[in-house]
Enzyme design. Structure first.
Site, mmCIF file in Angstrom:
data_model
loop_
_atom_site.group_PDB
_atom_site.id
_atom_site.type_symbol
_atom_site.label_atom_id
_atom_site.label_comp_id
_atom_site.label_asym_id
_atom_site.label_seq_id
_atom_site.Cartn_x
_atom_site.Cartn_y
_atom_site.Cartn_z
ATOM 1 N N CYS A 130 66.707 -31.264 43.720
ATOM 2 C CA CYS A 130 65.538 -31.612 44.433
ATOM 3 C C CYS A 130 64.384 -30.998 44.002
ATOM 4 O O CYS A 130 64.572 -29.864 43.461
ATOM 5 C CB CYS A 130 65.658 -31.528 46.126
ATOM 6 S SG CYS A 130 67.078 -32.541 46.606
ATOM 7 N N GLY A 183 63.680 -35.397 41.448
ATOM 8 C CA GLY A 183 64.337 -36.289 42.396
ATOM 9 C C GLY A 183 63.311 -37.541 42.637
ATOM 10 O O GLY A 183 62.165 -37.371 42.775
ATOM 11 N N ASN A 188 66.303 -27.113 48.585
ATOM 12 C CA ASN A 188 66.761 -27.421 47.047
ATOM 13 C C ASN A 188 68.102 -26.650 46.966
ATOM 14 O O ASN A 188 67.859 -25.395 47.209
ATOM 15 C CB ASN A 188 65.844 -27.204 46.319
ATOM 16 C CG ASN A 188 66.189 -27.233 44.771
ATOM 17 O OD1 ASN A 188 66.125 -26.556 43.904
ATOM 18 N ND2 ASN A 188 67.177 -28.178 44.404
ATOM 19 N N GLY A 189 69.147 -27.505 46.836
ATOM 20 C CA GLY A 189 70.337 -26.822 46.578
ATOM 21 C C GLY A 189 71.460 -27.474 47.313
ATOM 22 O O GLY A 189 71.457 -28.730 47.516
ATOM 23 N N CYS A 247 71.254 -20.957 37.763
ATOM 24 C CA CYS A 247 71.761 -22.186 37.093
ATOM 25 C C CYS A 247 71.317 -21.955 35.592
ATOM 26 O O CYS A 247 70.015 -22.345 35.219
ATOM 27 C CB CYS A 247 71.306 -23.213 37.718
ATOM 28 S SG CYS A 247 71.868 -24.810 37.042
ATOM 29 N N TYR A 291 68.462 -28.677 30.810
ATOM 30 C CA TYR A 291 67.775 -30.125 31.103
ATOM 31 C C TYR A 291 67.060 -30.089 32.462
ATOM 32 O O TYR A 291 66.025 -31.074 32.314
ATOM 33 C CB TYR A 291 69.228 -30.960 31.519
ATOM 34 C CG TYR A 291 69.119 -32.434 31.935
ATOM 35 C CD1 TYR A 291 68.273 -33.203 31.021
ATOM 36 C CD2 TYR A 291 69.244 -32.996 33.187
ATOM 37 C CE1 TYR A 291 68.118 -34.633 31.274
ATOM 38 C CE2 TYR A 291 68.980 -34.320 33.457
ATOM 39 C CZ TYR A 291 68.360 -34.915 32.428
ATOM 40 O OH TYR A 291 68.125 -36.378 32.810
ATOM 41 N N ASP A 316 71.247 -34.468 21.499
ATOM 42 C CA ASP A 316 71.306 -34.746 23.005
ATOM 43 C C ASP A 316 71.666 -33.506 23.581
ATOM 44 O O ASP A 316 71.970 -32.577 23.306
ATOM 45 C CB ASP A 316 72.020 -36.009 23.365
ATOM 46 C CG ASP A 316 71.576 -36.558 24.575
ATOM 47 O OD1 ASP A 316 70.611 -36.323 25.203
ATOM 48 O OD2 ASP A 316 72.313 -37.679 24.911
ATOM 49 N N ASP A 317 71.081 -33.516 24.981
ATOM 50 C CA ASP A 317 71.183 -32.235 25.882
ATOM 51 C C ASP A 317 72.598 -32.087 26.229
ATOM 52 O O ASP A 317 73.121 -31.028 26.639
ATOM 53 C CB ASP A 317 70.213 -32.345 27.071
ATOM 54 C CG ASP A 317 70.455 -33.384 27.921
ATOM 55 O OD1 ASP A 317 71.284 -33.436 28.964
ATOM 56 O OD2 ASP A 317 69.895 -34.580 27.778
ATOM 57 N N CYS A 365 79.829 -29.568 39.576
ATOM 58 C CA CYS A 365 78.727 -28.758 40.262
ATOM 59 C C CYS A 365 78.641 -28.998 41.690
ATOM 60 O O CYS A 365 78.479 -29.853 42.104
ATOM 61 C CB CYS A 365 77.170 -28.640 39.549
ATOM 62 S SG CYS A 365 76.087 -27.628 40.468
#
Length: 488
Positions: A19, A45, A124-125, A258, A264, A367-368, A404
């Protein structure tokens, strides 16, 4: 209440952003600044967004909408209902709470009226003990209005016996496990908090005579705020028009930010930990070229998230960089009721191969990440259909082997390709000539840790790669999730 548009059928092979949160104080028309900030954080988001503001004449006002910021918070009719010099906002991707048809009641910020006044909160989290907290709160009489884990914070604040909102928030967050960056507001105060490990980002900016808090520095840029510093892990700041007060209400712990934010989630024009996200991603490509060289004619990114790493790979390897895949910039993250025939067109709705460039070439695709592998297989086939002689995948993150639980919507472990196959098995499954991931040490070096990962004291949270969770996922373990064993 109405349903969200269906998620884009070709974006299901990426880890979904958590988020984004943003807040300002001490400015005229705070809602306009919040809307701009949320627009810059839209990548974090796309399901829904909300804004809460306060002014002395009208009190607290809010607006919550499904969809993009640009579609909901740009009209005069909406913004004129949100007056005041202080406000916070949130853009949402549902990592917890209801899935599928999202309820408007789950859209943040959440608001609570306390004996000393109202307060709104945006989070956020992910709270890893939310189920246990929720059961306990309900047993003690709390009535929840949403299915979001974030609402637990409001109820914990209501239960606190402290005499002001910041102290009640400290009380509440001491009971919370997991990852949280929080932006909150009272009638006169803007509050920002990060969890003791600092898993999710939060930064402070100066906006004229006022102040701003944001998930990323790119949102400060869009409103013309000067980046001051990151909120420290375990720090709470209480901001008024008079300035910033800093507190450290939690036991001090080593930071575990993180690392996937570098790979990304964050925008490449943001700054994390004093480092440019773009430069880190570029350096990941350099590390990849050193660790996994291959003879080829072109280095091509899978746009857009693979672009900086592809540039780094090209520079280090000496193999020319080329835009072998072109992204349809107007596709967005959703597609209006696609028919089955349209869905079967695959990634061609979003990505198209530059055939004249690819034909007859040995192509390195950067790619990531690889999550389920479904999109990677489709892209590989597009490249082969365009006449490529060889296709080599280079991935700018280690294999994603674990889910995660700290604010990222990761598939269950049995849906993660790397959890069920080794590298060679994945190569065969994807049908490419070679497949290599950057090592965890290489990723750490790219992120500014020259010696690589210290297994005894990792600098970052890398649980999705290593299976080593810095905070026990209490709720998920109660549901049967098992932690990594010594054999793994």
């Amino acid at each position: 209440m109405r349903d969200m548009p269906p998620s884009h059928p070709f974006d299901d092979d990426k880890l979904k952003e958590e988020c984004g949160i943003f807040g300002v104080v001490g400015v005229a028309d705070a809602a306009n600044f919040v809307a701009l900030g949320l627009h810059a954080l839209q990548h974090r988001g796309q399901e829904a967004g909300g804004i809460v503001v306060h002014d002395h004449e009208h009190g607290f006002n809010s607006a919550r909408r499904f969809g993009y910021v640009r579609d909901n918070f740009t009209s005069h009719s909406v913004m004129q209902t949100l007056p005041g010099p202080i406000g916070i906002g949130h853009v949402r991707y549902s990592t917890s709470g209801s899935k599928g048809a999202t309820a408007i009641r789950d859209v943040q910020p959440f608001f609570g009226e306390f004996s000393m006044g109202g307060a709104a909160i945006a989070h956020n989290g992910n709270i890893t003990n939310a189920d246990a907290l929720r059961r306990d709160l309900i047993e003690r009489g709390s009535i929840f209005q949403s299915s979001s884990d974030s609402e637990c914070i409001i109820h914990l604040m209501a239960r606190s016996m402290q005499r002001n909102i910041p102290e009640r928030m400290k009380d509440a967050l001491r009971s919370v496990e997991g990852a949280f960056s929080v932006v909150a507001m009272t009638r006169t105060k803007l509050i920002g908090v990060r969890d003791p490990l600092g898993v999710r980002p939060l930064v402070l900016g100066k906006l004229g005579d006022g102040w701003a808090l944001s998930s990323e520095t790119c949102a400060l840029d869009i409103v013309g705020a000067d980046f001051i510093r990151e909120i420290e892990p375990g720090e709470m700041v209480v901001i008024t028009e008079d300035g910033v007060e800093s507190y450290h209400p939690f036991e001090k712990k080593p930071s575990r930010f993180c690392i996937f934010e570098h790979v990304y989630f964050s925008r490449p024009d943001s700054i994390l930990g004093g480092r440019s996200v773009y430069e880190t991603r570029h350096q990941i490509g350099v590390e990849l070229a050193r660790e996994a060289p291959v003879d080829a004619d072109l280095v091509c990114p899978v746009p857009d998230s693979g672009t900086p790493a592809a540039i780094g790979y090209s520079k280090e390897s000496g193999i020319p960089y080329a835009m072998g895949i072109i992204r349809n910039q107007y596709m967005g993250r959703t597609f209006i009721e696609p028919s089955e025939q349209i869905r079967n067109m695959g990634v061609r709705l979003k990505l198209n191969v530059n055939r004249a460039l690819i034909k007859g070439k040995r192509v390195i695709l950067v790619d990531d990440s690889v999550v389920r592998g479904t999109t990677s297989r489709k892209i590989k086939q597009m490249i082969l259909d365009a006449g490529a002689a060889e296709v080599h995948f280079r991935i700018a993150s280690p294999p994603t082997m674990w889910p995660c639980f700290y604010g990222v919507d990761t598939p269950e472990r049995d849906k993660l390709l790397a959890a069920n196959m080794n590298e060679e098995e994945m190569r065969v499954h994807l049908g490419v000539d070679s497949l290599k991931f950057v090592t965890l040490d290489g990723l750490y070096r790219a992120a500014g840790v020259p010696e690589g990962r210290d297994a005894k004291a990792p600098k970052y949270c890398d649980a999705c790669f290593s299976g080593e969770y810095p905070v026990r996922p209490t709720d998920m373990m109660a549901k049967g999730f098992t932690l990594k064993t010594a054999a793994e």
